[in-house]
Write a protein that holds these residues in place. Structure first.
Motif, mmCIF file in Angstrom:
data_model
loop_
_atom_site.group_PDB
_atom_site.id
_atom_site.type_symbol
_atom_site.label_atom_id
_atom_site.label_comp_id
_atom_site.label_asym_id
_atom_site.label_seq_id
_atom_site.Cartn_x
_atom_site.Cartn_y
_atom_site.Cartn_z
ATOM 1 N N SER A 8 67.795 19.740 45.350
ATOM 2 C CA SER A 8 67.842 18.717 46.523
ATOM 3 C C SER A 8 68.439 17.218 45.922
ATOM 4 C CB SER A 8 66.169 18.649 47.008
ATOM 5 O OG SER A 8 65.436 18.096 46.058
ATOM 6 N N LYS A 9 68.004 17.109 44.712
ATOM 7 C CA LYS A 9 68.376 15.819 43.936
ATOM 8 C C LYS A 9 69.895 15.777 43.773
ATOM 9 C CE LYS A 9 64.086 14.696 42.130
ATOM 10 N NZ LYS A 9 63.135 14.312 40.904
ATOM 11 N N SER A 10 70.607 16.848 43.254
ATOM 12 C CA SER A 10 71.903 16.869 42.982
ATOM 13 C C SER A 10 72.737 17.401 44.083
ATOM 14 C CB SER A 10 72.282 18.088 41.960
ATOM 15 O OG SER A 10 71.902 19.442 42.189
ATOM 16 N N PHE A 11 72.283 18.015 45.208
ATOM 17 C CA PHE A 11 73.139 18.141 46.394
ATOM 18 C C PHE A 11 73.878 16.967 46.866
ATOM 19 C CE2 PHE A 11 74.197 19.406 50.626
ATOM 20 C CZ PHE A 11 74.607 20.745 50.426
ATOM 21 N N GLY A 12 73.469 15.884 47.363
ATOM 22 C CA GLY A 12 74.025 14.892 47.704
ATOM 23 C C GLY A 12 75.191 14.317 46.921
ATOM 24 N N MET A 67 70.708 22.449 55.935
ATOM 25 C CA MET A 67 71.839 23.226 55.885
ATOM 26 C C MET A 67 72.077 24.392 56.829
ATOM 27 S SD MET A 67 73.627 20.734 54.287
ATOM 28 C CE MET A 67 75.262 21.662 54.333
ATOM 29 N N GLY A 68 70.887 24.808 57.383
ATOM 30 C CA GLY A 68 71.220 25.741 58.400
ATOM 31 C C GLY A 68 71.344 27.077 57.806
ATOM 32 N N PHE A 78 83.471 22.792 51.493
ATOM 33 C CA PHE A 78 83.847 21.547 51.779
ATOM 34 C C PHE A 78 84.847 20.989 50.904
ATOM 35 C CE2 PHE A 78 79.330 22.232 51.862
ATOM 36 C CZ PHE A 78 78.857 21.665 53.028
ATOM 37 N N ARG A 79 85.572 19.987 51.541
ATOM 38 C CA ARG A 79 86.577 19.239 51.057
ATOM 39 C C ARG A 79 86.292 17.651 51.230
ATOM 40 N NH1 ARG A 79 93.069 19.128 50.933
ATOM 41 N NH2 ARG A 79 93.128 17.152 49.966
ATOM 42 N N ASP A 80 86.196 16.827 50.377
ATOM 43 C CA ASP A 80 85.946 15.503 50.384
ATOM 44 C C ASP A 80 84.722 15.321 51.344
ATOM 45 O OD1 ASP A 80 87.931 15.414 48.846
ATOM 46 O OD2 ASP A 80 89.279 14.336 50.576
ATOM 47 N N GLY A 81 83.814 16.071 51.189
ATOM 48 C CA GLY A 81 82.412 15.945 51.938
ATOM 49 C C GLY A 81 82.400 16.471 53.329
#
Length: 132
Positions: A8-12, A67-68, A78-81
């Motif tokens: 949860s800390k590194s995901f964002g 994230m479902g 993902f690309r660029d978020g």
């Protein structure tokens, strides 16, 4: 490049970095996950410009919910978020390679332009519904 373990800390921060990110959502008890794991790790070595990450779902229930993720394995790209793919089940290696190729080929300036246009059109619809 080695596979990164996300929590949860590194995901964002990982999601916020530019580039292509593949996330394998898995569990130790999931047989298909154990089959896909070595394929995923091997691809990480062959594509050093792509970030390969894994989330062990039993240790990250908040991420799973946000994230479902409902079925394992799940692969997100993902690309660029921007979320490009949310796939449930094992993908054969050639298909993952094709997903990477397609992600690389995207014109992200065009994606951002179209998203901005969509947001403007949706704002107009919302304003119109309220009679403003």
């Amino acid at each position: 490049m080695p596979v990164v373990s996300l929590d949860s800390k590194s995901f964002g921060p990982t999601l916020g970095r530019p580039g292509i990110l593949l996330i394998d959502w898995w569990a130790k008890w999931c047989s298909p996950c154990l089959v896909f794991g070595p394929v995923f790790e091997g691809m990480a070595e062959r594509y050093p410009d792509v970030t390969f990450a894994r989330v062990e779902v039993n240790g990250q229930p908040e991420l799973v919910e946000v994230m479902g993720v409902q079925v394992l394995p799940t692969l997100m790209v993902f690309r660029d978020g921007f979320l490009l793919l949310h796939h449930v089940g094992v993908l054969p290696e050639p298909m993952v390679e094709d997903v990477i190729r397609q992600a690389r080929a995207l014109d992200m300036a065009e994606v951002r332009r179209r998203l901005a246009e969509y947001r403007v059109s949706q704002a107009r619809v919302r304003v119109g519904l309220h009679g403003v």
